[in-house]
Design a protein around this motif. Structure first.
Motif, PDB file in Angstrom:
ATOM      1  N   VAL A  28       0.848  -1.208   0.000  1.00  0.00           N
ATOM      2  CA  VAL A  28       0.000   0.000   0.000  1.00  0.00           C
ATOM      3  C   VAL A  28       0.875   1.247   0.000  1.00  0.00           C
ATOM      4  O   VAL A  28       0.647   2.192  -0.771  1.00  0.00           O
ATOM      5  CB  VAL A  28      -0.960   0.002   1.214  1.00  0.00           C
ATOM      6  N   LEU A  29       1.892   1.260   0.865  1.00  0.00           N
ATOM      7  CA  LEU A  29       2.780   2.413   0.935  1.00  0.00           C
ATOM      8  C   LEU A  29       3.579   2.593  -0.345  1.00  0.00           C
ATOM      9  O   LEU A  29       3.831   3.726  -0.773  1.00  0.00           O
ATOM     10  CB  LEU A  29       3.715   2.287   2.134  1.00  0.00           C
ATOM     11  N   GLU A  30       3.972   1.494  -0.974  1.00  0.00           N
ATOM     12  CA  GLU A  30       4.706   1.582  -2.244  1.00  0.00           C
ATOM     13  C   GLU A  30       3.824   2.233  -3.306  1.00  0.00           C
ATOM     14  O   GLU A  30       4.264   3.108  -4.044  1.00  0.00           O
ATOM     15  CB  GLU A  30       5.154   0.202  -2.695  1.00  0.00           C
ATOM     16  N   HIS A  31       2.560   1.846  -3.347  1.00  0.00           N
ATOM     17  CA  HIS A  31       1.612   2.439  -4.290  1.00  0.00           C
ATOM     18  C   HIS A  31       1.453   3.935  -4.011  1.00  0.00           C
ATOM     19  O   HIS A  31       1.504   4.767  -4.923  1.00  0.00           O
ATOM     20  CB  HIS A  31       0.259   1.722  -4.196  1.00  0.00           C
ATOM     21  N   ASP A  32       1.266   4.296  -2.734  1.00  0.00           N
ATOM     22  CA  ASP A  32       1.081   5.703  -2.364  1.00  0.00           C
ATOM     23  C   ASP A  32       2.324   6.533  -2.667  1.00  0.00           C
ATOM     24  O   ASP A  32       2.224   7.642  -3.203  1.00  0.00           O
ATOM     25  CB  ASP A  32       0.730   5.825  -0.878  1.00  0.00           C
ATOM     26  N   LEU A  33       3.497   6.007  -2.342  1.00  0.00           N
ATOM     27  CA  LEU A  33       4.741   6.740  -2.583  1.00  0.00           C
ATOM     28  C   LEU A  33       4.984   6.936  -4.074  1.00  0.00           C
ATOM     29  O   LEU A  33       5.406   8.009  -4.512  1.00  0.00           O
ATOM     30  CB  LEU A  33       5.915   6.007  -1.937  1.00  0.00           C
ATOM     31  N   THR A  34       4.676   5.923  -4.871  1.00  0.00           N
ATOM     32  CA  THR A  34       4.816   6.042  -6.322  1.00  0.00           C
ATOM     33  C   THR A  34       3.876   7.124  -6.861  1.00  0.00           C
ATOM     34  O   THR A  34       4.259   7.917  -7.727  1.00  0.00           O
ATOM     35  CB  THR A  34       4.523   4.686  -7.002  1.00  0.00           C
ATOM     36  N   ALA A  35       2.665   7.211  -6.321  1.00  0.00           N
ATOM     37  CA  ALA A  35       1.708   8.236  -6.743  1.00  0.00           C
ATOM     38  C   ALA A  35       2.215   9.629  -6.379  1.00  0.00           C
ATOM     39  O   ALA A  35       2.115  10.569  -7.187  1.00  0.00           O
ATOM     40  CB  ALA A  35       0.349   7.982  -6.106  1.00  0.00           C
ATOM     41  N   VAL A  36       2.767   9.793  -5.190  1.00  0.00           N
ATOM     42  CA  VAL A  36       3.287  11.101  -4.761  1.00  0.00           C
ATOM     43  C   VAL A  36       4.449  11.521  -5.646  1.00  0.00           C
ATOM     44  O   VAL A  36       4.519  12.663  -6.108  1.00  0.00           O
ATOM     45  CB  VAL A  36       3.713  11.062  -3.270  1.00  0.00           C
ATOM     46  N   ILE A  37       5.365  10.607  -5.903  1.00  0.00           N
ATOM     47  CA  ILE A  37       6.520  10.926  -6.750  1.00  0.00           C
ATOM     48  C   ILE A  37       6.056  11.248  -8.173  1.00  0.00           C
ATOM     49  O   ILE A  37       6.568  12.168  -8.812  1.00  0.00           O
ATOM     50  CB  ILE A  37       7.550   9.784  -6.720  1.00  0.00           C
ATOM     51  N   GLY A  38       5.067  10.511  -8.659  1.00  0.00           N
ATOM     52  CA  GLY A  38       4.511  10.808  -9.980  1.00  0.00           C
ATOM     53  C   GLY A  38       3.909  12.199 -10.043  1.00  0.00           C
ATOM     54  O   GLY A  38       4.064  12.919 -11.034  1.00  0.00           O
ATOM     55  N   TYR A  39       3.232  12.608  -8.972  1.00  0.00           N
ATOM     56  CA  TYR A  39       2.634  13.943  -8.922  1.00  0.00           C
ATOM     57  C   TYR A  39       3.727  15.010  -8.902  1.00  0.00           C
ATOM     58  O   TYR A  39       3.592  16.055  -9.539  1.00  0.00           O
ATOM     59  CB  TYR A  39       1.727  14.065  -7.698  1.00  0.00           C
ATOM     60  N   MET A  40       4.822  14.740  -8.200  1.00  0.00           N
ATOM     61  CA  MET A  40       5.934  15.694  -8.178  1.00  0.00           C
ATOM     62  C   MET A  40       6.534  15.844  -9.577  1.00  0.00           C
ATOM     63  O   MET A  40       6.940  16.936  -9.965  1.00  0.00           O
ATOM     64  CB  MET A  40       7.023  15.248  -7.194  1.00  0.00           C
ATOM     65  N   ASP A  41       6.580  14.755 -10.338  1.00  0.00           N
ATOM     66  CA  ASP A  41       7.066  14.837 -11.719  1.00  0.00           C
ATOM     67  C   ASP A  41       6.164  15.738 -12.557  1.00  0.00           C
ATOM     68  O   ASP A  41       6.649  16.525 -13.369  1.00  0.00           O
ATOM     69  CB  ASP A  41       7.140  13.443 -12.352  1.00  0.00           C
ATOM     70  N   VAL A  42       4.852  15.630 -12.361  1.00  0.00           N
ATOM     71  CA  VAL A  42       3.902  16.491 -13.082  1.00  0.00           C
ATOM     72  C   VAL A  42       4.135  17.952 -12.703  1.00  0.00           C
ATOM     73  O   VAL A  42       4.207  18.831 -13.564  1.00  0.00           O
ATOM     74  CB  VAL A  42       2.438  16.078 -12.774  1.00  0.00           C
ATOM     75  N   LEU A  43       4.279  18.219 -11.394  1.00  0.00           N
ATOM     76  CA  LEU A  43       4.486  19.595 -10.944  1.00  0.00           C
ATOM     77  C   LEU A  43       5.798  20.179 -11.461  1.00  0.00           C
ATOM     78  O   LEU A  43       5.872  21.370 -11.762  1.00  0.00           O
ATOM     79  CB  LEU A  43       4.464  19.652  -9.410  1.00  0.00           C
ATOM     80  N   SER A  44       6.822  19.348 -11.572  1.00  0.00           N
ATOM     81  CA  SER A  44       8.123  19.856 -12.025  1.00  0.00           C
ATOM     82  C   SER A  44       8.094  20.290 -13.489  1.00  0.00           C
ATOM     83  O   SER A  44       8.957  21.045 -13.924  1.00  0.00           O
ATOM     84  CB  SER A  44       9.213  18.811 -11.799  1.00  0.00           C
ATOM     85  N   LYS A  45       7.108  19.836 -14.243  1.00  0.00           N
ATOM     86  CA  LYS A  45       7.011  20.188 -15.663  1.00  0.00           C
ATOM     87  C   LYS A  45       6.233  21.485 -15.897  1.00  0.00           C
ATOM     88  O   LYS A  45       6.167  21.975 -17.011  1.00  0.00           O
ATOM     89  CB  LYS A  45       6.370  19.045 -16.442  1.00  0.00           C
ATOM     90  N   ILE A  46       5.644  22.054 -14.857  1.00  0.00           N
ATOM     91  CA  ILE A  46       4.855  23.290 -14.993  1.00  0.00           C
ATOM     92  C   ILE A  46       5.810  24.468 -15.176  1.00  0.00           C
ATOM     93  O   ILE A  46       6.777  24.628 -14.431  1.00  0.00           O
ATOM     94  CB  ILE A  46       3.954  23.498 -13.763  1.00  0.00           C
ATOM     95  N   ASP A  47       5.497  25.308 -16.162  1.00  0.00           N
ATOM     96  CA  ASP A  47       6.320  26.488 -16.419  1.00  0.00           C
ATOM     97  C   ASP A  47       5.973  27.574 -15.398  1.00  0.00           C
ATOM     98  O   ASP A  47       4.861  28.076 -15.361  1.00  0.00           O
ATOM     99  CB  ASP A  47       6.066  27.009 -17.842  1.00  0.00           C
ATOM    100  N   THR A  48       6.938  27.909 -14.559  1.00  0.00           N
ATOM    101  CA  THR A  48       6.713  28.929 -13.533  1.00  0.00           C
ATOM    102  C   THR A  48       7.499  30.206 -13.827  1.00  0.00           C
ATOM    103  O   THR A  48       7.708  31.024 -12.937  1.00  0.00           O
ATOM    104  CB  THR A  48       7.121  28.385 -12.147  1.00  0.00           C
ATOM    105  N   THR A  49       7.896  30.383 -15.067  1.00  0.00           N
ATOM    106  CA  THR A  49       8.628  31.575 -15.454  1.00  0.00           C
ATOM    107  C   THR A  49       7.782  32.809 -15.161  1.00  0.00           C
ATOM    108  O   THR A  49       6.617  32.889 -15.547  1.00  0.00           O
ATOM    109  CB  THR A  49       8.970  31.527 -16.958  1.00  0.00           C
TER     110      THR A  49
END
Length: 96
Positions: A25-46
């Motif tokens: 369960v924790l592996e699934h949750d941690l993978t989801a959190v890291i995946g969300y961080m990858d999405v956020l890192s692609k947002i242009d904040t210029t």
């Protein structure tokens, strides 16, 4: 992405035992959190100004002004036990 070594290390550091089911369960949750961080890192904040708080609050604390303190000897006199000018209290957490 295999998060199992990270989960086992975190559990060891936290001194908790996890079942294989809890680890999954924790592996699934941690993978989801890291995946969300990858999405956020692609947002242009210029051109976006950094924020200290999402609500735009300013400092709501009082100004820090020195004020007279209580008499130390009088306060220590209220304690059931003191040692070398400090309160002597029982240990709350055992030390190894």
């Amino acid at each position: 992405m295999d998060q199992k070594p990270d989960i086992e290390r975190i559990a060891r550091l936290a001194q908790i035992e996890l079942s294989d089911e809890e680890k999954a369960v924790l592996e699934h949750d941690l993978t989801a959190v890291i995946g969300y961080m990858d999405v956020l890192s692609k947002i242009d904040t210029t051109g976006v100004e950094p924020m200290e708080h999402v609500l735009g609050l300013s400092n709501v604390l009082r100004t820090d002004k020195p004020v007279p303190s209580y008499d130390r000897a009088r306060l220590l006199g209220c304690a059931p036990k003191t040692e070398d000018g400090y309160y002597d209290v029982p240990l709350a957490v055992e030390q190894e």
